[in-house]
Design a protein around this motif. Structure first.
Motif, PDB file in Angstrom:
ATOM      1  N   ASP A  46      -8.251   1.587 -10.777  1.00 61.47           N
ATOM      2  CA  ASP A  46      -6.898   1.554 -10.215  1.00 61.47           C
ATOM      3  C   ASP A  46      -5.873   2.086 -11.216  1.00 61.47           C
ATOM      4  N   ALA A 140      -1.367   3.786  -3.223  1.00 65.20           N
ATOM      5  CA  ALA A 140      -2.251   2.976  -4.063  1.00 65.20           C
ATOM      6  C   ALA A 140      -2.565   1.633  -3.416  1.00 65.20           C
ATOM      7  N   SER A 144      -6.311   0.237  -2.394  1.00 63.80           N
ATOM      8  CA  SER A 144      -6.821  -0.726  -3.370  1.00 63.80           C
ATOM      9  C   SER A 144      -6.431  -2.153  -3.026  1.00 63.80           C
ATOM     10  N   VAL A 147      -4.388  -3.752  -5.971  1.00 60.16           N
ATOM     11  CA  VAL A 147      -2.964  -3.390  -6.065  1.00 60.16           C
ATOM     12  C   VAL A 147      -2.177  -4.074  -4.945  1.00 60.16           C
TER      13      VAL A 147
END
Length: 257
Positions: A46, A140, A144, A147
């Motif tokens: 990430d 993001a 993810s 995140v």
């Protein structure tokens, strides 16, 4: 105050080492994005996906990151210093509801969708931030879970901080709140010395400047702090902790780990 981080000098994050610490450029210390504790805790994949979109930006005290009703188009991860989140009343008065240091993030909910701010975010202690455009941060969070969870978990932490601060402002003396706030600022700054004027402190605590002046003089006479020309130095941490209300310990206990 219309200052904006967009006008600040910026240094691309990729110019620094991929570790906490960073480098010196033109005698100015530039931390890496991993100086932020939330970013440092993310999985390596990430961080690799995010880091090329970060810009390291030095921030002067008083810089407004965004105002009430502004669309949050940048997300800010503090690397040093401290950000205050302020509620603005109809008469123009402002009162602090939360503070964010390098353990947190400002504007994270923009990662979950277009987001308008309900507070003013202002740099309270000068430092640096890792800034990322909200659209890139949304990509993001969409890809993810780590995140995405970061956004949700830290928003919950800010709400908890706001509730504790509201109860503190209602229930505890100016003296106790002053000491709690100084201890909190000391933790965020990671320094015994912080640049804070009485005018700024009165706004943060929602009290008259004369009240702050009286309490500061009392604390200095007691040997807990030294205060001169807008610089407050903690001299006796244990004394401040003794005078501070329980909210300081509560805030520390509920801070993200």
């Amino acid at each position: 105050m219309e200052a904006s981080s967009r006008n600040a000098t910026s240094i691309p994050a990729e110019n620094g080492p991929d570790r906490p610490g960073g480098i010196f450029i033109l005698d100015t210390y530039t931390p890496s994005a991993l100086a932020n504790k939330l970013l440092a805790a993310l999985p390596h994949a990430d961080i690799e996906a995010l880091k090329s979109h970060f810009t390291i930006v030095p921030m002067a005290q008083g810089t407004v990151l965004f105002n009430v009703d502004d669309e949050v188009d940048q997300v800010f991860f503090p690397l040093s210093g401290m950000v205050s989140l302020l509620v603005i009343l109809k008469n123009g008065n402002a009162i602090e509801t939360a503070t964010v240091g390098r353990e947190g993030v400002v504007g994270a909910m923009a990662g979950l969708g277009v987001h308008k701010s309900r507070v003013r975010a202002v740099i309270q202690l000068a430092g640096a931030v890792a800034r990322i455009p909200a659209p890139m941060f949304r990509k993001a969070t969409a890809s993810s879970p780590a995140v995405s969870n970061l956004c949700i978990r830290y928003n919950e932490a800010l709400l908890a901080q706001a509730r504790i601060t509201a109860a503190c402002n209602l229930s505890h003396s100016v003296e106790a709140r002053f000491c709690r706030w100084l201890l909190q600022s000391r933790d965020r700054a990671e320094s015994d010395t912080v640049p804070l004027t009485q005018e700024f402190l009165s706004e943060m605590l929602g009290v008259r400047r004369t009240s702050v002046s009286e309490v500061a003089s009392k604390m200095q006479d007691a040997g807990a702090i030294s205060y001169s020309r807008g610089i407050i130095k903690t001299v006796d941490v244990k004394m401040l902790q003794k005078i501070s209300c329980e909210c300081y310990d509560t805030l520390r206990e509920q801070a993200p780990q």
